[in-house]
Motif scaffolding. Structure first.
Motif, mmCIF file in Angstrom:
data_model
loop_
_atom_site.group_PDB
_atom_site.id
_atom_site.type_symbol
_atom_site.label_atom_id
_atom_site.label_comp_id
_atom_site.label_asym_id
_atom_site.label_seq_id
_atom_site.Cartn_x
_atom_site.Cartn_y
_atom_site.Cartn_z
ATOM 1 N N ASP A 69 0.714 -0.878 -0.676
ATOM 2 C CA ASP A 69 0.109 -0.156 0.072
ATOM 3 C C ASP A 69 0.452 1.657 0.353
ATOM 4 O O ASP A 69 1.464 1.550 0.848
ATOM 5 N N ASP A 70 1.313 1.973 -0.843
ATOM 6 C CA ASP A 70 1.671 3.314 -0.723
ATOM 7 C C ASP A 70 1.118 4.661 -0.890
ATOM 8 O O ASP A 70 0.937 5.214 -1.691
ATOM 9 N N GLY A 71 0.442 4.627 0.169
ATOM 10 C CA GLY A 71 1.000 5.669 1.347
ATOM 11 C C GLY A 71 -1.059 6.086 0.790
ATOM 12 O O GLY A 71 -1.546 7.084 0.369
ATOM 13 N N SER A 72 -2.235 5.139 0.238
ATOM 14 C CA SER A 72 -3.292 5.485 -0.322
ATOM 15 C C SER A 72 -4.336 5.933 0.920
ATOM 16 O O SER A 72 -4.228 5.587 1.904
ATOM 17 N N SER A 73 -4.900 6.742 0.146
ATOM 18 C CA SER A 73 -6.013 7.785 1.472
ATOM 19 C C SER A 73 -7.479 7.415 0.967
ATOM 20 O O SER A 73 -8.352 7.937 1.894
ATOM 21 N N ASP A 74 -7.702 6.054 0.394
ATOM 22 C CA ASP A 74 -8.769 5.279 0.604
ATOM 23 C C ASP A 74 -8.890 4.192 1.010
ATOM 24 O O ASP A 74 -7.671 4.116 2.526
ATOM 25 N N SER A 75 -9.886 3.645 0.564
ATOM 26 C CA SER A 75 -9.504 2.103 2.656
ATOM 27 C C SER A 75 -8.731 0.715 2.101
ATOM 28 O O SER A 75 -8.864 -0.628 2.365
ATOM 29 N N THR A 76 -7.970 1.038 1.060
ATOM 30 C CA THR A 76 -7.013 0.081 0.237
ATOM 31 C C THR A 76 -6.492 -0.643 2.025
ATOM 32 O O THR A 76 -6.835 -2.047 1.332
ATOM 33 N N TRP A 77 -5.868 0.035 2.820
ATOM 34 C CA TRP A 77 -5.609 -0.715 3.676
ATOM 35 C C TRP A 77 -6.060 -2.025 4.397
ATOM 36 O O TRP A 77 -6.410 -2.832 4.993
ATOM 37 N N GLU A 78 -7.698 -1.190 4.644
ATOM 38 C CA GLU A 78 -8.795 -2.369 5.521
ATOM 39 C C GLU A 78 -8.991 -3.128 4.143
ATOM 40 O O GLU A 78 -8.893 -4.177 5.240
#
Ligand code: UDP
Ligand code: MG
Length: 321
Positions: A41-50
């Motif tokens: 995860d390249d510093g995403s601001s959406d819910s990518t990490w979740e």
């Protein structure tokens, strides 16, 4: 059984990830290999990490790392490769433009004994301007570099462990992964495939990021532009001396020159053009120097190439590179 680790850089890809999980898992289960995936995860601001964490709790073969901010695609790929633990590694985009179903063919080539099997884009489902930019970049960059860089390839590839180890040992900050991969050597081959349109979501490569990638590709791998500056200076000086010589002769034999219609006239235009031309050449050469100097500056600071924020499923606490 041999193990294959796939690196997937993800920047705001929450909409496409569920599709990717299904299609990739179905494709990978047919390879008759142990496999795992490291999504970065390249510093995403959406819910990518979740979304990535949820997938890890459903299927532990899907692992993930999170970078502390948006470091860019090439750095995300490098960070993932740093943690690849398989005998062979795959690099693929999250957006399904590179179909995971194609990878079977690539892995067969690796089994035949090739160390790098890169993908050659037969046709791009992208706008004509972007296609032209890509096309001209590869034709411009390839002759400048002293080792063969295959044309029209991306980062989509299968690489043997030994190539991954070479990439891991490279400490540079401005990374052009496909160039570093070509630099490593070993037995490399390419397979053609059709690059699809994005399955969902928006393009994350802005024009600026693409330009930075192209400049890294040229200035991190070639000294030809520096030599070009020298040659350009030489040619311009030669032209200037020719001009001086011409003017001197013209002043000595004004009547003869008048006879062929070249009588000396007070010419502002020539002076202005000459000054502008020289200025342009000097600025270009300074710019070329700047491109290298900036990269040297980045290297001598010796900052870490990336910063980790979090990880799920990746074995061992993430050490600094
Ligand atoms: N990407 C990334 N960091 C960025 C930009 C892009 O990790 O700063 C990822 C993105 O999530 C995707 C891949 O790099 O998986 C390729 O990006 P994209 O599809 O936007 O560009 P393309 O190569 O198709 O022009
Ligand atoms: Mg894409």
């Amino acid at each position: 059984m041999a193990k294959i680790t796939t690196i997937i850089p993800c920047y705001n890809e929450a909409t496409v990830l569920p599709l990717l999980f299904d299609r990739f898992t179905a494709a990978a289960d047919r390879w008759q290999m142990d496999w795992n995936v490291i999504c970065v995860d390249d510093g995403s601001s959406d819910s990518t990490w979740e979304v990535l964490c949820r997938q890890n709790s459903l299927d532990s073969r899907w692992q993930a790392l999170a970078l502390a901010r948006n470091f860019g695609h090439q750095t995300a790929v490098s960070a993932g490769l740093y943690h690849a633990d398989g005998d062979v590694a795959v690099v693929i985009d999250a957006d399904l433009q590179d179909p995971p179903e194609e990878l079977g063919r690539f892995i067969d080539k690796w089994r035949e004994g090739y160390d790098v099997v890169y993908a050659i884009r037969k046709q791009r489902k992208e706008g004509p301007l972007k296609r032209f930019c890509y096309w001209s970049f590869y034709r411009l960059a390839a002759p400048l570099v002293s080792f063969p860089i295959p044309l029209d390839t991306g980062d989509f590839c299968v690489m043997d462990r030994k190539v991954v180890d070479v990439l891991k040992s490279m400490p540079e900050r401005n990374r052009f992964v496909r160039g570093l991969r070509a630099w490593a050597g070993f037995k490399q081959t390419g397979l053609e495939y059709e690059r699809q349109a994005r399955a969902a979501g928006e393009v994350k490569y802005t024009f600026r990021k693409l330009l930075k990638l192209a400049l890294d590709g040229i200035f991190s791998f070639s000294l030809v532009p520096l030599k070009l500056a020298t040659w350009l200076g030489f040619v311009v000086s030669l032209l200037a001396s020719g001009g001086i010589l011409f003017t001197m002769i013209q002043r000595l034999f004004p009547r003869w020159f008048a006879g062929i219609g070249l009588e000396p006239v007070p010419g502002y235009a020539t002076i202005v053009i000459a000054v502008l031309f020289m200025g342009g050449v000097q600025l270009t050469c300074l710019g070329i120097l700047g491109e290298y100097l900036g990269r040297i500056f980045d290297e001598v600071k010796r900052r870490p190439q990336w910063v980790f924020r979090d990880s799920v499923g990746v074995r061992g606490r993430v050490p600094p590179p």
